[in-house]
Design an enzyme around this catalytic site. Structure first.
Site, PDB file in Angstrom:
ATOM      1  CB  ALA A  20      -0.889  -0.022   1.378  1.00  0.00           C
ATOM      2  CD1 TRP A  56       7.523  -0.509   0.570  1.00  0.00           C
ATOM      3  CD2 TRP A  56       5.993  -1.850   1.573  1.00  0.00           C
ATOM      4  NE1 TRP A  56       8.333  -1.616   0.897  1.00  0.00           N
ATOM      5  CE2 TRP A  56       7.371  -2.491   1.444  1.00  0.00           C
ATOM      6  CE3 TRP A  56       5.019  -2.515   2.007  1.00  0.00           C
ATOM      7  CZ2 TRP A  56       7.648  -3.730   1.990  1.00  0.00           C
ATOM      8  CZ3 TRP A  56       5.335  -3.880   2.585  1.00  0.00           C
ATOM      9  CH2 TRP A  56       6.540  -4.469   2.555  1.00  0.00           C
ATOM     10  CG  HIS A  57       1.760   3.214   4.748  1.00  0.00           C
ATOM     11  ND1 HIS A  57       1.948   3.848   5.670  1.00  0.00           N
ATOM     12  CD2 HIS A  57       1.937   4.098   3.699  1.00  0.00           C
ATOM     13  CE1 HIS A  57       2.099   5.053   5.688  1.00  0.00           C
ATOM     14  NE2 HIS A  57       2.214   5.260   4.200  1.00  0.00           N
ATOM     15  N   PRO A  58       3.158  -1.346   5.198  1.00  0.00           N
ATOM     16  CG  PRO A  58       4.997  -2.316   6.455  1.00  0.00           C
ATOM     17  CD  PRO A  58       4.547  -1.216   5.548  1.00  0.00           C
TER      18      PRO A  58
END
Length: 150
Positions: free
Chosen positions: A53, A105-107
């Site tokens: 994301a 990114w947004h894990p």
């Protein structure tokens, strides 16, 4: 930006609200994050499916990174991705020496953020990636606390 002490290394990036895969750099297999202890399935999901994301308007381009000796001597690039304009940005870095990691990114969003009209991936594979990242970062914290607080 903290290592450099400046935002001058950042470029505008069309990277807001989209999911993409990552491309591993050759040295990723020797890294702590994506190396021998990383499940092959997680690496496959990251490379072959849009499970990351992305919600950013600025990013670091590989050419800015390699041109800066402060950064390139301290970190190694583990992965790159392409933004919505098909321009390459660095998506994952790792310190060459210390347990310091960076992701563009947004894990965490895959399993925990459920907003309507967004591209956050919620597939089983995306959540598996999120869980691996959470476990990895938690283990890094445990390792550091063992070193310094015994």
């Amino acid at each position: 930006m903290l290592t450099k002490g400046s935002t001058s290394i950042m470029d505008n990036c069309m990277g807001y609200d989209f999911a993409t895969e990552i491309t591993f750099m050759p040295n990723a297999t020797d890294s702590r994050l994506f190396g021998k202890n990383a499940p092959k399935s997680v690496l496959k999901y990251l490379q072959e499916e849009p499970v990351t994301a992305n919600f950013h308007n600025y990013c670091m381009r590989p050419e800015n990174f390699t041109a800066d000796l402060t950064l390139s001597n301290f970190y190694k690039i583990l992965s790159i991705s392409e933004d919505l304009e098909n321009k390459t940005f660095i998506s994952t870095i790792e310190s060459q020496k210390y347990p310091i990691f960076g992701v563009q990114w947004h894990p965490e969003k895959n399993g925990f953020e459920w907003r309507p009209n967004t591209t956050i991936p919620h597939s089983k594979n995306a959540v598996t990636v999120m869980q691996y990242m959470a476990n990895f970062f938690t283990d890094q914290g445990k390792f550091i606390s063992l070193l310094f607080f015994q």
